[in-house]
Design an enzyme around this catalytic site. Structure first.
Site, mmCIF file in Angstrom:
data_model
loop_
_atom_site.group_PDB
_atom_site.id
_atom_site.type_symbol
_atom_site.label_atom_id
_atom_site.label_comp_id
_atom_site.label_asym_id
_atom_site.label_seq_id
_atom_site.Cartn_x
_atom_site.Cartn_y
_atom_site.Cartn_z
ATOM 1 N N GLN A 102 25.524 23.063 -15.370
ATOM 2 C CA GLN A 102 24.397 23.991 -15.336
ATOM 3 C C GLN A 102 23.705 23.983 -13.973
ATOM 4 O OE1 GLN A 102 22.130 22.475 -18.628
ATOM 5 N NE2 GLN A 102 23.868 22.678 -20.018
ATOM 6 N N GLY B 17 17.775 17.462 -21.151
ATOM 7 C CA GLY B 17 16.679 18.341 -20.764
ATOM 8 C C GLY B 17 17.110 19.666 -20.172
ATOM 9 N N CYS C 123 28.560 19.126 -17.965
ATOM 10 C CA CYS C 123 27.378 19.273 -18.818
ATOM 11 C C CYS C 123 26.157 19.718 -18.000
ATOM 12 C CB CYS C 123 27.137 17.982 -19.594
ATOM 13 S SG CYS C 123 25.979 18.151 -20.963
ATOM 14 N N LEU C 124 25.148 18.876 -17.847
ATOM 15 C CA LEU C 124 23.992 19.248 -17.026
ATOM 16 C C LEU C 124 24.434 19.533 -15.599
ATOM 17 C CD1 LEU C 124 20.870 19.584 -16.854
ATOM 18 C CD2 LEU C 124 20.782 17.186 -16.145
ATOM 19 N N HIS D 172 32.642 17.899 -22.534
ATOM 20 C CA HIS D 172 32.854 16.538 -22.032
ATOM 21 C C HIS D 172 34.341 16.200 -22.027
ATOM 22 C CE1 HIS D 172 28.729 14.856 -21.715
ATOM 23 N NE2 HIS D 172 28.461 15.879 -22.511
ATOM 24 N N GLY E 59 23.556 15.028 -18.518
ATOM 25 C CA GLY E 59 22.182 14.548 -18.624
ATOM 26 C C GLY E 59 21.383 15.394 -19.593
ATOM 27 N N SER F 92 22.156 12.019 -22.729
ATOM 28 C CA SER F 92 21.869 13.442 -22.919
ATOM 29 C C SER F 92 21.016 13.702 -24.155
ATOM 30 C CB SER F 92 23.175 14.241 -23.023
ATOM 31 O OG SER F 92 23.900 14.197 -21.819
ATOM 32 N N GLU G 54 35.733 13.712 -20.772
ATOM 33 C CA GLU G 54 35.924 12.266 -20.992
ATOM 34 C C GLU G 54 35.809 11.893 -22.457
ATOM 35 O OE1 GLU G 54 31.769 12.342 -21.919
ATOM 36 O OE2 GLU G 54 33.003 13.502 -20.537
#
Length: 386
Positions: free
Chosen positions: A277, A247, A273-274, A357, A245, A55, A359
């Site tokens: 989104q 960007g 996370c990504l 996260h 991830g 990421s 994890e």
């Protein structure tokens, strides 16, 4: 001085930001020039896991804790074999690295991965600057340094908004993953009991996410980011995982389109996370670029329904915009730092996601129960098909 302690300080280094700020220090790792968006992470430990988190692609990571490198590095604490971050910024590199698993110093590790780093700078000043101005483009030069060239390079960086990095860091080949969590003396535990077939989209997946799915009986097939939904459905999965991830999520049309198809098939979906989104975008919401993002292991997040507060690990510069959520999405979690949206759940489909996260590698596992909810959704689907 650091130079006298480490032997690496004989090589000068500079960090120049797009606003003209200059930080002079000493080189650790490779020499040359690198550019990226400069962000700060407030975690005290876990620097190797942070460095190897995909990421951080196209980002220069500043660690706010002053002593980095105390425990060296090893082959077991990597979240990815490739370091996608473009640089590391720290205050002090200790003389000695002490840990029974230590195999390389941080300086040697960075050199072996061809990653530039700079030490012996005032990271408190840098962090305050980024907090006030937001994430800035920056250039690290080590060896033959040239302020003017570094400034020009920093100002020439296009930034992360509008940049699709998921397809760059993703695996190029489909593969199986059956390693569970690491245990002292025995290493990574194998898949003990296969309960579910899960396809995991790799947008820059951290290994510990995959391990925690395996711990719960998931036999994982990891696929490239651009894999069509039809190919995934042909694998007859019990559920689909959307990974973290780097960007901007908005340019990832291939992922958004695939998720829409999977939603229409009532496939159980869990995003982190990504992936969170992307689920939001596929459901009709919008995303925004944050001022300096969330990067650290001590972020309090509240469950909207129960009021429960959990301490979470975070690493993101974009977020789903709660004000744009359609009726089919409900907010499930919010940040207690800034009120930003942290979790969503479809009201009409077995799909949900979390911005942080669970994890947490590194960080706390307060939110690990989210993995269990994914298991519940797959169990419910299996029961309905009987």
């Amino acid at each position: 001085m650091l130079a006298q302690l480490t032997g690496a300080g004989k090589v000068p280094a500079i960090l120049v930001l797009e606003d003209g700020s200059v930080f002079r220090g000493v080189s650790i790792g490779a020499t040359g020039k690198s550019v990226g968006e400069v962000v700060f992470n407030t975690s005290i430990t876990g620097y190797q896991e942070i460095l190897t988190d995909p990421s951080y692609a196209r980002q220069i990571v500043t660690l706010t804790y002053p002593h980095i490198g105390n425990t060296g590095t090893n082959s077991e604490d990597e979240e990815c074999k490739t370091i996608w971050a473009t640089g590391l910024v720290i205050r002090d590199l200790p003389l000695l690295a002490s840990n029974f698993r230590n195999s390389q110093s941080l300086d040697q590790y960075l050199s072996s991965k061809n990653i530039l780093g700079i030490a012996d700078i005032d990271t408190r000043r840098l962090t305050r600057l980024l907090r006030d101005k937001g994430a800035l483009a920056g250039c690290i030069m080590a060896g033959d340094v040239d302020e003017a060239e570094a400034l020009e390079t920093a100002r020439g960086f296009a930034g992360l908004q509008g940049m699709d990095l998921a397809k760059e860091v993703s695996t190029k080949d489909t593969y199986q993953w059956r390693d569970g969590s690491w245990k002292l003396g025995s290493g990574y535990a194998p898949l003990a009991e296969k309960r579910f077939n899960v396809v995991a989209y790799d947008y820059g997946a951290k290994s510990n996410i995959l391990r925690m799915l395996v711990d719960r009986g998931c036999d994982l097939t990891v696929v490239p980011a651009q894999t069509p939904a039809a190919d995934v459905l042909a694998m007859n999965p019990d559920g689909v995982f959307l990974s973290n991830g780097p960007g901007d999520p908005e340019p990832c049309d291939y992922a958004i389109d695939a998720i829409k198809v999977l939603l229409n098939e009532n496939m159980p979906i869990f995003g982190i996370c990504l992936g969170h989104q992307l689920l939001a975008l596929a459901s009709g919401a919008k995303t925004i670029k944050m001022k300096f993002g969330h990067h650290g292991g001590n972020h309090p997040v509240q469950n909207v329904k129960t009021g429960e507060v959990m301490i979470t690990s975070q690493n993101h510069g974009f977020a789903a915009d709660e004000s744009t959520l359609p009726d089919c999405l409900e907010a499930t979690h919010k940040s207690l730092f800034d009120g930003s949206l942290q979790g969503i759940h479809r009201t009409d489909k077995p799909a949900f996601s979390f911005q942080g996260h669970p994890e947490a590698s590194p960080g706390p596992h307060d939110a690990a129960e989210l993995f269990d909810h994914f298991i519940e959704l797959m169990q419910q689907r299996a029961a309905s098909n009987v």
